[in-house]
Write a protein that holds these residues in place. Structure first.
Motif, mmCIF file in Angstrom:
data_model
loop_
_atom_site.group_PDB
_atom_site.id
_atom_site.type_symbol
_atom_site.label_atom_id
_atom_site.label_comp_id
_atom_site.label_asym_id
_atom_site.label_seq_id
_atom_site.Cartn_x
_atom_site.Cartn_y
_atom_site.Cartn_z
ATOM 1 N N GLY A 106 46.866 52.475 25.186
ATOM 2 C CA GLY A 106 47.535 52.843 26.427
ATOM 3 C C GLY A 106 46.568 53.338 27.489
ATOM 4 O O GLY A 106 46.696 52.994 28.672
ATOM 5 N N ILE A 107 45.590 54.135 27.071
ATOM 6 C CA ILE A 107 44.606 54.653 28.026
ATOM 7 C C ILE A 107 43.782 53.524 28.624
ATOM 8 O O ILE A 107 43.581 53.459 29.847
ATOM 9 C CB ILE A 107 43.696 55.692 27.340
ATOM 10 C CG1 ILE A 107 44.494 56.965 27.013
ATOM 11 C CG2 ILE A 107 42.497 56.034 28.230
ATOM 12 C CD1 ILE A 107 43.715 57.984 26.203
ATOM 13 N N PHE A 108 43.312 52.612 27.769
ATOM 14 C CA PHE A 108 42.512 51.497 28.279
ATOM 15 C C PHE A 108 43.351 50.582 29.161
ATOM 16 O O PHE A 108 42.869 50.078 30.195
ATOM 17 C CB PHE A 108 41.900 50.702 27.125
ATOM 18 C CG PHE A 108 40.659 51.325 26.552
ATOM 19 C CD1 PHE A 108 39.570 51.580 27.359
ATOM 20 C CD2 PHE A 108 40.582 51.663 25.213
ATOM 21 C CE1 PHE A 108 38.409 52.147 26.840
ATOM 22 C CE2 PHE A 108 39.436 52.240 24.690
ATOM 23 C CZ PHE A 108 38.348 52.483 25.502
ATOM 24 N N GLY A 109 44.595 50.336 28.770
ATOM 25 C CA GLY A 109 45.459 49.497 29.585
ATOM 26 C C GLY A 109 45.736 50.100 30.951
ATOM 27 O O GLY A 109 45.656 49.416 31.976
ATOM 28 N N LEU A 110 46.043 51.403 30.969
ATOM 29 C CA LEU A 110 46.311 52.074 32.239
ATOM 30 C C LEU A 110 45.053 52.158 33.095
ATOM 31 O O LEU A 110 45.110 51.969 34.320
ATOM 32 C CB LEU A 110 46.859 53.482 31.968
ATOM 33 C CG LEU A 110 47.287 54.298 33.195
ATOM 34 C CD1 LEU A 110 48.406 53.592 33.942
ATOM 35 C CD2 LEU A 110 47.726 55.702 32.774
ATOM 36 N N ALA A 111 43.914 52.421 32.470
ATOM 37 C CA ALA A 111 42.657 52.527 33.223
ATOM 38 C C ALA A 111 42.260 51.183 33.826
ATOM 39 O O ALA A 111 41.841 51.109 34.988
ATOM 40 C CB ALA A 111 41.547 53.046 32.309
ATOM 41 N N SER A 112 42.399 50.102 33.055
ATOM 42 C CA SER A 112 42.032 48.781 33.580
ATOM 43 C C SER A 112 42.981 48.350 34.690
ATOM 44 O O SER A 112 42.548 47.785 35.711
ATOM 45 C CB SER A 112 42.032 47.747 32.448
ATOM 46 O OG SER A 112 43.280 47.731 31.776
ATOM 47 N N ASP A 113 44.275 48.637 34.531
ATOM 48 C CA ASP A 113 45.230 48.285 35.584
ATOM 49 C C ASP A 113 44.960 49.099 36.855
ATOM 50 O O ASP A 113 45.028 48.564 37.966
ATOM 51 C CB ASP A 113 46.655 48.540 35.103
ATOM 52 C CG ASP A 113 47.700 48.131 36.123
ATOM 53 O OD1 ASP A 113 47.922 46.918 36.291
ATOM 54 O OD2 ASP A 113 48.287 49.019 36.768
ATOM 55 N N SER A 114 44.645 50.371 36.699
ATOM 56 C CA SER A 114 44.338 51.202 37.867
ATOM 57 C C SER A 114 43.071 50.728 38.559
ATOM 58 O O SER A 114 42.981 50.752 39.794
ATOM 59 C CB SER A 114 44.186 52.668 37.434
ATOM 60 O OG SER A 114 45.384 53.160 36.858
ATOM 61 N N THR A 115 42.091 50.282 37.778
ATOM 62 C CA THR A 115 40.857 49.755 38.376
ATOM 63 C C THR A 115 41.136 48.522 39.226
ATOM 64 O O THR A 115 40.614 48.385 40.342
ATOM 65 C CB THR A 115 39.848 49.407 37.273
ATOM 66 O OG1 THR A 115 39.562 50.585 36.493
ATOM 67 C CG2 THR A 115 38.550 48.884 37.871
#
Length: 280
Positions: free
Chosen positions: A254-263
């Motif tokens: 979830g953290i990686f998914g949210l971070a990549s989407d925010s990027t």
């Protein structure tokens, strides 16, 4: 015409020339900083409150602090960092291939009738076939190692990027094409100044879907003949009934998914800063 009538007419003209007040309240309003974190934080608070009140079965859904403690332990002994790096390498390799394929195919299909005839139908046929259903066939073709995992991730990524970019290219107003022809723009300049700016909004939508898809595909693929990775860690934890380890893997995903989407969102806002939209 009497003086009174002239005065009334003048008042009407003056009233019409006054600047009209702008109606307010229709737009969503000013963007709040880190507003998208409100939902996840609310879920975390409810989870913590329910765990503290012993409303949840600790064996099935451990408390947040238990998950954090397990994550720290896995990080300390080196297990978690190794699995994270392996998963990142797989996701990055598949994403890079899928991104390149999606852009190239979309440009070829969106800018030429021949490319559209050869590519668009084939991609839509591929989209209609469940990508994870291709796993047995790809294992026969590419073996059970890393190659088939990266290939499946690439397919999951390229389809949304192609579809959204192709739709954006096809949706460019024909008046811009006519204007470019009148101005005598070359093909290269036409693509650079009209096609690419017009297709960028759709491309970024596909890019966000592709980034998310790479993580969704990875969690399944890492449970097939893998010896490392977050999916493998979660699969092993399932065999031993370690729900806290499974939740650690889900939180990291979830953290990686949210971070990549925010990027991608940040890059999109910077690249498309010239647009005036409802969200901005």
């Amino acid at each position: 015409m009497t003086t009174t009538t002239l005065d009334k007419a003048a008042d009407v003209v003056v009233a019409d020339e006054r600047p009209r007040k702008r109606r307010r309240g229709l737009a969503p309003g000013k963007r709040l900083p880190a507003a998208r974190l409100t939902g996840p934080l609310l879920v975390l608070v409810l989870w913590a409150v329910a765990s503290a009140a012993e409303a949840l079965d600790a064996a099935a859904i451990p408390a947040p602090w238990t998950v954090v403690e397990t994550g720290v332990q896995l990080w300390t002994d080196g297990t978690l960092i190794t699995d994270i790096l392996t998963s990142l390498q797989r996701a990055a390799s598949g994403f890079a291939i899928g991104l390149t394929a999606g852009i190239v195919l979309a440009l070829a299909s969106g800018l030429t009738r021949t490319g559209e005839a050869l590519i668009d139908g084939t991609v839509n046929l591929n989209r209609a076939i469940p990508t994870l259903g291709l796993i047995p066939l790809f294992i026969l073709w590419l073996g059970i190692g890393e190659t088939f995992k990266i290939a499946i991730i690439a397919i999951v990524v390229y389809i949304p990027i192609y579809l959204n970019t192709h739709a954006a290219l096809s949706g460019i107003d024909n008046r811009f094409v006519e204007l470019a022809e009148v101005q005598g723009l070359s093909k290269l300049r036409f693509i650079r100044e009209i096609v690419i700016p017009g297709a960028l909004p759709g491309f970024f939508v596909g890019l966000r879907l592709g980034v998310t898809g790479s993580w969704l595909g990875l969690v399944v693929l890492e449970q097939i003949n893998a010896t490392s990775g977050l999916g493998y860690m979660m699969f092993q934890a399932q065999n031993y009934g370690q729900s806290d380890v499974i939740l650690v893997g889900l939180v990291v995903y979830g953290i990686f998914g949210l971070a990549s989407d925010s990027t991608v969102r940040i890059i999109e806002r910077r690249v498309l800063s010239w647009r005036r939209t409802l969200s901005s």
